[in-house]
Write a protein that holds these residues in place. Structure first.
Motif, PDB file in Angstrom:
ATOM      1  N   UNK A  49       0.898  -1.201   0.053  1.00 19.29           N
ATOM      2  CA  UNK A  49      -0.045   0.004   0.163  1.00 19.29           C
ATOM      3  C   UNK A  49       1.022   1.274   0.017  1.00 19.29           C
ATOM      4  N   UNK A  50       0.534   2.150  -0.838  1.00 22.65           N
ATOM      5  CA  UNK A  50       1.434   3.512  -1.016  1.00 22.65           C
ATOM      6  C   UNK A  50       0.193   4.597  -0.801  1.00 22.65           C
ATOM      7  N   UNK A  51       0.230   5.080   0.477  1.00 21.85           N
ATOM      8  CA  UNK A  51      -1.047   6.117   0.754  1.00 21.85           C
ATOM      9  C   UNK A  51      -2.113   5.426   0.551  1.00 21.85           C
ATOM     10  N   UNK A  52      -2.983   5.758  -0.473  1.00 23.71           N
ATOM     11  CA  UNK A  52      -4.378   5.197  -0.635  1.00 23.71           C
ATOM     12  C   UNK A  52      -4.637   4.328  -1.801  1.00 23.71           C
ATOM     13  N   UNK A  53      -3.461   3.876  -2.361  1.00 27.86           N
ATOM     14  CA  UNK A  53      -3.191   2.953  -3.717  1.00 27.86           C
ATOM     15  C   UNK A  53      -2.632   1.738  -3.157  1.00 27.86           C
ATOM     16  N   UNK A  54      -3.017   0.483  -3.694  1.00 31.46           N
ATOM     17  CA  UNK A  54      -2.426  -0.698  -3.883  1.00 31.46           C
ATOM     18  C   UNK A  54      -1.507  -0.605  -5.030  1.00 31.46           C
ATOM     19  N   UNK A  55      -0.139  -0.972  -4.959  1.00 30.33           N
ATOM     20  CA  UNK A  55       0.690  -0.784  -6.167  1.00 30.33           C
ATOM     21  C   UNK A  55       1.523  -2.364  -6.112  1.00 30.33           C
ATOM     22  N   UNK A  56       2.087  -2.763  -7.403  1.00 34.31           N
ATOM     23  CA  UNK A  56       2.693  -3.801  -7.355  1.00 34.31           C
ATOM     24  C   UNK A  56       4.101  -3.484  -8.130  1.00 34.31           C
ATOM     25  N   UNK A  57       5.188  -4.311  -7.770  1.00 32.86           N
ATOM     26  CA  UNK A  57       6.312  -4.105  -8.550  1.00 32.86           C
ATOM     27  C   UNK A  57       6.941  -5.446  -9.030  1.00 32.86           C
ATOM     28  N   UNK A  58       7.076  -5.570 -10.314  1.00 32.39           N
ATOM     29  CA  UNK A  58       7.661  -6.733 -11.088  1.00 32.39           C
ATOM     30  C   UNK A  58       8.998  -6.918 -10.769  1.00 32.39           C
ATOM     31  N   UNK A  59       9.365  -8.041 -10.374  1.00 26.26           N
ATOM     32  CA  UNK A  59      10.954  -8.337 -10.316  1.00 26.26           C
ATOM     33  C   UNK A  59      11.188  -9.614 -11.012  1.00 26.26           C
ATOM     34  N   UNK A  60      10.498 -10.189 -11.997  1.00 25.05           N
ATOM     35  CA  UNK A  60      10.576 -11.440 -12.492  1.00 25.05           C
ATOM     36  C   UNK A  60      11.393 -11.436 -13.712  1.00 25.05           C
ATOM     37  N   UNK A  61      11.603 -12.496 -14.322  1.00 20.91           N
ATOM     38  CA  UNK A  61      12.522 -12.859 -15.613  1.00 20.91           C
ATOM     39  C   UNK A  61      11.414 -12.504 -16.641  1.00 20.91           C
ATOM     40  N   UNK A  62      10.270 -12.846 -16.664  1.00 16.65           N
ATOM     41  CA  UNK A  62       9.511 -12.811 -17.903  1.00 16.65           C
ATOM     42  C   UNK A  62       8.172 -11.694 -17.624  1.00 16.65           C
ATOM     43  N   UNK A  63       8.340 -10.976 -16.421  1.00 14.40           N
ATOM     44  CA  UNK A  63       7.330  -9.861 -16.486  1.00 14.40           C
ATOM     45  C   UNK A  63       5.770 -10.207 -16.139  1.00 14.40           C
ATOM     46  N   UNK A  64       5.009  -9.237 -15.665  1.00 16.26           N
ATOM     47  CA  UNK A  64       3.714  -9.394 -15.524  1.00 16.26           C
ATOM     48  C   UNK A  64       2.672  -8.754 -16.245  1.00 16.26           C
ATOM     49  N   UNK A  65       1.633  -9.285 -16.780  1.00  9.87           N
ATOM     50  CA  UNK A  65       0.770  -8.603 -17.677  1.00  9.87           C
ATOM     51  C   UNK A  65      -0.462  -8.093 -16.830  1.00  9.87           C
ATOM     52  N   UNK A  66      -0.508  -6.565 -17.173  1.00 20.54           N
ATOM     53  CA  UNK A  66      -1.670  -6.266 -16.489  1.00 20.54           C
ATOM     54  C   UNK A  66      -2.770  -6.071 -17.633  1.00 20.54           C
ATOM     55  N   UNK A  67      -3.950  -6.346 -17.249  1.00 23.85           N
ATOM     56  CA  UNK A  67      -5.167  -6.601 -18.204  1.00 23.85           C
ATOM     57  C   UNK A  67      -6.186  -5.579 -17.551  1.00 23.85           C
ATOM     58  N   UNK A  68      -6.764  -4.384 -18.387  1.00 25.32           N
ATOM     59  CA  UNK A  68      -7.466  -3.593 -17.731  1.00 25.32           C
ATOM     60  C   UNK A  68      -9.233  -3.775 -18.065  1.00 25.32           C
ATOM     61  N   UNK A  69      -9.907  -3.089 -17.244  1.00 29.39           N
ATOM     62  CA  UNK A  69     -11.346  -3.356 -17.613  1.00 29.39           C
ATOM     63  C   UNK A  69     -11.549  -3.607 -19.142  1.00 29.39           C
ATOM     64  N   UNK A  70     -11.077  -2.903 -20.089  1.00 29.15           N
ATOM     65  CA  UNK A  70     -11.436  -3.157 -21.511  1.00 29.15           C
ATOM     66  C   UNK A  70     -10.681  -4.202 -22.270  1.00 29.15           C
ATOM     67  N   UNK A  71      -9.778  -4.779 -21.362  1.00 28.96           N
ATOM     68  CA  UNK A  71      -9.070  -6.215 -22.008  1.00 28.96           C
ATOM     69  C   UNK A  71      -7.860  -5.712 -22.554  1.00 28.96           C
ATOM     70  N   UNK A  72      -7.541  -4.309 -22.456  1.00 33.80           N
ATOM     71  CA  UNK A  72      -6.252  -4.096 -22.992  1.00 33.80           C
ATOM     72  C   UNK A  72      -5.251  -4.607 -22.161  1.00 33.80           C
ATOM     73  N   UNK A  73      -4.184  -5.239 -22.834  1.00 33.71           N
ATOM     74  CA  UNK A  73      -3.001  -5.918 -22.103  1.00 33.71           C
ATOM     75  C   UNK A  73      -1.652  -5.238 -21.945  1.00 33.71           C
ATOM     76  N   UNK A  74      -1.029  -5.019 -21.131  1.00 30.21           N
ATOM     77  CA  UNK A  74       0.175  -4.409 -20.826  1.00 30.21           C
ATOM     78  C   UNK A  74       1.181  -4.913 -19.941  1.00 30.21           C
TER      79      UNK A  74
END
Length: 363
Positions: free
Chosen positions: A284-309
């Protein structure tokens, strides 16, 4: 008004969510609750089916009978008499009763509710176009009934609706500032006597200016501020398999390494090679939850519209409507729960009592 009701469900043309209808100000009447709204809905049902003999089977939340919210006290007495004479069905939570009856009988439910907190137990709701009849105010004080489509909802919306429903049952939905505190029951044998020791939180009941344990009918004790926390769900192939909290001041590691939240039980031999020992971390950072990727292959964020990043070796916000795909078929999502009834806490985090905060932080 009771002429529109029947205690014989075999004679009913519809089920009615009495609490939802009687408390809906847009349907006319006066005051917080008014039985005139029930009468208008009954007339609308007769108009919809073209018969003056239509009847409704009424189900009400216990809170509707417990509190006098009526400008005319005779209406409150009438409701209590209907309960005593079994004209209406009264339950601590009307929604499951209504949905069970709808499932068994095929009768529509007259309500403005969409039952977001019951989709897991009643999956037939999703996409239904005949389960709900919604009352709508018209010109000149009239009311009409229309079938509505019950659209599927996101998982975080279900969790938030569950929490709202719990607060309604406990009588504290309008007093959510109370839920920024830790409360204990004075009875030593109560499971909620010492939340700081057991690590379990509970929602006390508020009624007639009392905040008490409804198990022992004792006024609860303020044990201090409630730690901020966010809940995260683990989704494997579309099904929830686990959940865990992220508390203020913590950094929760997620991956294959012991010491954090371990994903190994839901990894196959092939996917295991794609997940790092510490794949990502949540905090938790203030009033938000944040994540930090530290992997070899990365983490994919999928938003409400289905857009992947793809996120790799950097930090990003983790919102309610987002999904974190660790590997295909294994995701993390936010639960949407702002005030869980049971929340694991650390003794070290919960300190001595302090003045209640002026505002509640929501997650």
């Amino acid at each position: 008004m009771s002429d529109f009701l029947t205690a014989d469900i075999d004679r009913a043309d519809a089920l009615i969510d009495l609490s939802n209808v009687v408390l809906e100000r847009s349907l006319g009447g006066s005051g917080a609750a008014d039985l005139l709204r029930l009468e208008r809905v009954g007339r609308a049902l007769s108009a919809l089916y073209g018969s003056s003999e239509t009847r409704m089977y009424g189900v009400a939340d216990e809170s509707l009978i417990r509190r006098n919210l009526y400008a005319d006290v005779r209406q409150f007495r009438a409701l209590r008499r209907w309960r005593a004479e079994r004209v209406i069905h009264v339950a601590p939570d009307a929604d499951p009763v209504l949905l069970e009856l709808a499932d068994q009988t095929g009768l529509p439910i007259i309500t403005g509710d969409r039952f977001r907190n019951h989709r897991d137990d009643f999956p037939w709701l999703d996409g239904s176009d005949d389960a709900v009849l919604e009352p709508r105010a018209g010109a000149g004080g009239g009311v009409s009934l229309s079938h509505v489509v019950v659209h599927p909802v996101l998982d975080w919306e279900v969790s938030r609706a569950e929490e709202s429903d719990l607060l309604k049952q406990k009588g504290v939905r309008a007093r959510q500032g109370l839920l920024t505190r830790i409360w204990g029951c004075p009875e030593p044998r109560c499971p909620w006597h010492d939340p700081l020791r057991t690590g379990l939180m509970f929602v006390p009941r508020w009624y007639r200016d009392r905040l008490y344990c409804d198990l022992h009918d004792l006024d609860v004790v303020d044990l201090g501020p409630r730690p901020r926390a966010a809940q995260v769900k683990v989704i494997s192939n579309g099904a929830e398999v686990a959940r865990f909290p992220v508390r203020a001041g913590e950094r929760v590691k997620v991956g294959r390494s012991p010491g954090g939240f371990v994903l190994t039980p839901w990894l196959s031999a092939a996917t295991r090679l794609k997940v790092s020992r510490e794949h990502l971390a949540l905090e938790l950072a203030g009033d938000r939850l944040v994540f930090t990727d530290s992997s070899r292959n990365g983490t994919t964020v999928v938003n409400a519209e289905g857009i992947r990043r793809k996120v790799h070796r950097t930090s990003a916000p983790f919102g309610y409507k987002s999904r974190l795909e660790v590997v295909p078929g294994l995701e993390l999502i936010r639960s949407g729960r702002r005030y869980p009834s049971e929340l694991q806490i650390d003794r070290a985090v919960a300190t001595a009592a302090e003045p209640p905060p002026e505002a509640t932080v929501s997650y």
